[in-house]
Design a protein around this motif. Structure first.
Motif, mmCIF file in Angstrom:
data_model
loop_
_atom_site.group_PDB
_atom_site.id
_atom_site.type_symbol
_atom_site.label_atom_id
_atom_site.label_comp_id
_atom_site.label_asym_id
_atom_site.label_seq_id
_atom_site.Cartn_x
_atom_site.Cartn_y
_atom_site.Cartn_z
ATOM 1 N N ALA A 19 0.848 -1.198 0.000
ATOM 2 C CA ALA A 19 0.000 0.000 0.000
ATOM 3 C C ALA A 19 0.886 1.251 0.000
ATOM 4 O O ALA A 19 1.960 1.260 0.615
ATOM 5 C CB ALA A 19 -0.914 0.001 1.220
ATOM 6 N N PRO A 20 0.471 2.334 -0.677
ATOM 7 C CA PRO A 20 1.292 3.558 -0.693
ATOM 8 C C PRO A 20 1.409 4.165 0.698
ATOM 9 O O PRO A 20 0.458 4.125 1.484
ATOM 10 C CB PRO A 20 0.517 4.478 -1.646
ATOM 11 C CG PRO A 20 -0.883 3.972 -1.625
ATOM 12 C CD PRO A 20 -0.780 2.494 -1.445
ATOM 13 N N GLN A 21 2.584 4.708 0.988
ATOM 14 C CA GLN A 21 2.827 5.311 2.296
ATOM 15 C C GLN A 21 2.551 6.807 2.269
ATOM 16 O O GLN A 21 2.946 7.510 1.331
ATOM 17 C CB GLN A 21 4.270 5.071 2.732
ATOM 18 C CG GLN A 21 4.596 3.604 2.955
ATOM 19 C CD GLN A 21 5.964 3.435 3.577
ATOM 20 O OE1 GLN A 21 6.203 3.817 4.719
ATOM 21 N NE2 GLN A 21 6.883 2.871 2.816
ATOM 22 N N PHE A 22 1.907 7.288 3.300
ATOM 23 C CA PHE A 22 1.581 8.704 3.418
ATOM 24 C C PHE A 22 2.469 9.326 4.486
ATOM 25 O O PHE A 22 2.412 8.959 5.656
ATOM 26 C CB PHE A 22 0.107 8.871 3.794
ATOM 27 C CG PHE A 22 -0.364 10.305 3.853
ATOM 28 C CD1 PHE A 22 -0.796 10.956 2.710
ATOM 29 C CD2 PHE A 22 -0.379 11.006 5.049
ATOM 30 C CE1 PHE A 22 -1.236 12.269 2.754
ATOM 31 C CE2 PHE A 22 -0.805 12.319 5.108
ATOM 32 C CZ PHE A 22 -1.236 12.950 3.948
ATOM 33 N N VAL A 23 3.326 10.255 4.093
ATOM 34 C CA VAL A 23 4.239 10.972 5.005
ATOM 35 C C VAL A 23 4.869 9.995 6.009
ATOM 36 O O VAL A 23 4.652 10.105 7.217
ATOM 37 C CB VAL A 23 3.514 12.121 5.734
ATOM 38 C CG1 VAL A 23 4.524 13.057 6.391
ATOM 39 C CG2 VAL A 23 2.625 12.912 4.797
ATOM 40 N N PRO A 24 5.648 9.023 5.534
ATOM 41 C CA PRO A 24 6.165 7.974 6.422
ATOM 42 C C PRO A 24 7.086 8.464 7.528
ATOM 43 O O PRO A 24 7.215 7.805 8.567
ATOM 44 C CB PRO A 24 6.911 7.040 5.460
ATOM 45 C CG PRO A 24 7.214 7.870 4.257
ATOM 46 C CD PRO A 24 6.067 8.824 4.131
ATOM 47 N N ALA A 25 7.750 9.597 7.340
ATOM 48 C CA ALA A 25 8.646 10.121 8.380
ATOM 49 C C ALA A 25 7.943 11.048 9.361
ATOM 50 O O ALA A 25 8.580 11.629 10.238
ATOM 51 C CB ALA A 25 9.829 10.852 7.737
ATOM 52 N N GLY A 26 6.604 11.198 9.223
ATOM 53 C CA GLY A 26 5.845 11.999 10.171
ATOM 54 C C GLY A 26 5.875 13.484 9.875
ATOM 55 O O GLY A 26 6.426 13.937 8.876
ATOM 56 N N GLN A 27 5.263 14.261 10.755
ATOM 57 C CA GLN A 27 5.182 15.708 10.577
ATOM 58 C C GLN A 27 5.809 16.441 11.755
ATOM 59 O O GLN A 27 5.949 15.903 12.847
ATOM 60 C CB GLN A 27 3.736 16.148 10.381
ATOM 61 C CG GLN A 27 2.811 15.908 11.569
ATOM 62 C CD GLN A 27 1.458 16.552 11.386
ATOM 63 O OE1 GLN A 27 1.325 17.633 10.806
ATOM 64 N NE2 GLN A 27 0.406 15.894 11.868
ATOM 65 N N SER A 28 6.192 17.690 11.505
ATOM 66 C CA SER A 28 6.814 18.530 12.530
ATOM 67 C C SER A 28 6.256 19.942 12.423
ATOM 68 O O SER A 28 5.495 20.260 11.511
ATOM 69 C CB SER A 28 8.339 18.535 12.363
ATOM 70 O OG SER A 28 8.699 18.998 11.077
ATOM 71 N N THR A 29 6.654 20.792 13.362
ATOM 72 C CA THR A 29 6.236 22.189 13.320
ATOM 73 C C THR A 29 7.316 23.049 13.962
ATOM 74 O O THR A 29 8.304 22.539 14.490
ATOM 75 C CB THR A 29 4.892 22.388 14.042
ATOM 76 O OG1 THR A 29 4.363 23.694 13.744
ATOM 77 C CG2 THR A 29 5.057 22.281 15.559
ATOM 78 N N GLN A 30 7.133 24.357 13.889
ATOM 79 C CA GLN A 30 8.097 25.306 14.439
ATOM 80 C C GLN A 30 7.364 26.411 15.179
ATOM 81 O O GLN A 30 6.315 26.873 14.743
ATOM 82 C CB GLN A 30 8.936 25.924 13.317
ATOM 83 C CG GLN A 30 9.851 27.070 13.764
ATOM 84 C CD GLN A 30 10.601 27.695 12.611
ATOM 85 O OE1 GLN A 30 11.218 27.015 11.815
ATOM 86 N NE2 GLN A 30 10.527 29.010 12.481
ATOM 87 N N MET A 31 7.915 26.826 16.319
ATOM 88 C CA MET A 31 7.394 27.971 17.063
ATOM 89 C C MET A 31 8.495 29.009 17.233
ATOM 90 O O MET A 31 9.637 28.658 17.538
ATOM 91 C CB MET A 31 6.870 27.547 18.436
ATOM 92 C CG MET A 31 5.548 26.799 18.397
ATOM 93 S SD MET A 31 4.782 26.635 20.027
ATOM 94 C CE MET A 31 5.839 25.401 20.781
ATOM 95 N N ILE A 32 8.155 30.264 17.058
ATOM 96 C CA ILE A 32 9.088 31.363 17.272
ATOM 97 C C ILE A 32 9.074 31.722 18.755
ATOM 98 O O ILE A 32 8.010 31.894 19.356
ATOM 99 C CB ILE A 32 8.708 32.580 16.419
ATOM 100 C CG1 ILE A 32 8.736 32.208 14.932
ATOM 101 C CG2 ILE A 32 9.648 33.747 16.685
ATOM 102 C CD1 ILE A 32 8.182 33.283 14.025
#
Length: 448
Positions: A216-229
């Motif tokens: 099955a195709p992988q969706f964003v396999p390395a996960g997600q991140s974010t940034q705060m100032i």
């Protein structure tokens, strides 16, 4: 706005790598080093940044903006529409050419692609999608790709992009809705958190499908991140780590990045920061973030409303330990894994080694040192075979005076009695000490 026309791809690269340097989702930028005519090779600083893989390996990425043109006017951003700066935009083919040529020369192992907002969020996200689609399907590029999802873009474009990239990130930018209204009025928490939730749901669905269908195709396999100032708005450290804790719990983020505010614009709504970026504050937040993710701490254990900011003299783990001496000293031959993690100087790896080693022997201080324990920090909080390494008063004042570095002791201020006063990084002192080499290593390897 100053828009250069008919620029070469090298000129665009110079502008758009410089514009990308304030995004800290990758840890550092490259250097310029010319060949000397004797040795082999040279180094170009344009676009090369370094990040770390899950196994600790350092990898190089081409870090660029697709465009630094922007329809938004965020007060803290160098690329805001009201700034008169050189503007440039790549085409999808140009990004593909740069990525493939850098990769062939072994400059990079992957691509980090962010962007300003060109015309609209949907239009910009479609360009990013077309870029990664060309890389994957036409150029057959199988390297690492990290892209920024554009808040406000249609969900179907984000979904299509997610099946082509390894990681996606959406910058929260500021920790509170009030901060966004003040400094980034074109952005809202809803437009940021909605795609973040979509990505989380897509990742979970993809994992469930892979459990049933191996191909099955992988969706964003390395996960997600974010940034705060950090420091652009008046939120304290307790508010910041509480937001980070909530993001990890609700959106399954892999990483929250913290970026000390850099005054690149003059604006009455921005804080005056004559001493430069608050690097020590940023560093303390990263240390606390490790404690939340890997050491079993909660935000409420590290700080609270009465004590809202981190101690400038001690890292968060040591600060917690000296404030909770009722839990210490612990016997390393009997303490469980979670308690070992709370001992300063014992990290995740060394705690696991202790658990493994004590199955066959009683551990002494010499054995702990060989297992990777930082004894100069741990000795105040542990016993081996019922004994401490040397006589130590289990008192906050005595232990803190040993833990604090000599060049920081002069900053120590005592209240009446024997209690240390909690020092505010923002009110009591103008302290902007960079982290030491030892502290930097602790951020990379998570050993505190």
């Amino acid at each position: 706005m100053f828009l250069e026309e008919h620029m070469s791809i090298q000129e665009k690269l110079r502008i758009l790598t410089d514009a990308a340097k304030y995004d800290v989702a990758c840890t550092s930028s490259g250097v310029e080093r010319k060949g000397n005519g004797i040795g082999m090779g040279n180094a170009a600083e344009c676009g090369i940044c370094h990040s770390f893989a899950a196994d600790g390996r350092c990898i190089s990425l081409l870090k660029i903006l697709f465009t630094n043109e922007c329809i938004f006017d965020c007060k803290y951003c160098i690329n805001r529409k009201s700034n008169d700066v050189p503007r440039a935009s790549f085409t999808p083919d140009e990004v593909c050419t740069l990525t493939m040529e850098f990769y062939r020369r072994n400059y990079i192992e992957g691509l980090f692609l962010s962007s300003g907002i060109l015309k609209s969020p949907g239009y910009t996200m479609e360009l990013i999608y077309q870029t990664v689609k060309k890389l994957r399907e036409e150029h057959h590029f199988n390297g690492y790709i990290h892209v920024k999802a554009i808040p406000g873009a249609p969900s179907e474009i984000i979904e299509k992009t997610g099946f082509l990239v390894d990681r996606m990130s959406i910058n929260l930018e500021l920790p509170t809705a009030e901060g966004l209204r003040t400094l980034a009025p074109h952005k809202t928490r809803k437009t940021i958190l909605t795609p973040m939730k979509q990505i989380q749901t897509g990742i979970e669905t993809s994992k469930n499908e892979l459990a049933i269908y191996r191909h099955a195709p992988q969706f964003v396999p390395a996960g997600q991140s974010t940034q705060m100032i950090v420091g652009a708005t008046p939120e304290n450290d307790y508010q910041l780590i509480t937001v980070a804790e909530a993001l990890y719990a609700k959106y399954s983020l892999k990483r929250v990045f913290y970026s000390a505010f850099v005054a690149v614009n003059k604006d009455k709504m921005l804080p005056d920061n004559p001493d430069g970026p608050m690097l020590l504050r940023e560093h303390r937040l990263y240390q606390a973030d490790w404690l939340l993710r890997f050491y079993g701490f909660s935000a409420g254990e590290l700080l609270n409303e009465e004590r809202p900011n981190f101690n400038v003299l001690l890292d968060p783990k040591a600060d917690w330990a000296v404030r909770h001496l009722e839990h210490f000293p612990v016997e390393v031959n009997r303490a469980d894994y979670q308690m070992l993690l709370r001992v300063p100087g014992i990290g995740v790896r060394s705690a696991k080694r202790i658990i493994q080693a004590r199955r066959t022997m009683l551990l002494g201080f010499d054995e702990l040192k060989r297992l990777g324990v930082v004894l100069k920090r741990a000795v105040y909080f542990i016993t081996c075979k019922g004994k401490m390494m040397y006589p130590i008063k289990i008192q906050e004042e005595a232990i803190t005076s040993h833990l604090v570095y000599d060049d920081r002791r002069k900053l120590l201020e005592l209240q009446q009695g024997n209690e240390f006063r909690q020092m505010s990084l923002f009110e009591d002192y103008k302290i902007n000490m960079p982290p030491t080499v030892e502290e930097k290593k602790s951020i990379v390897f998570g050993e505190m």
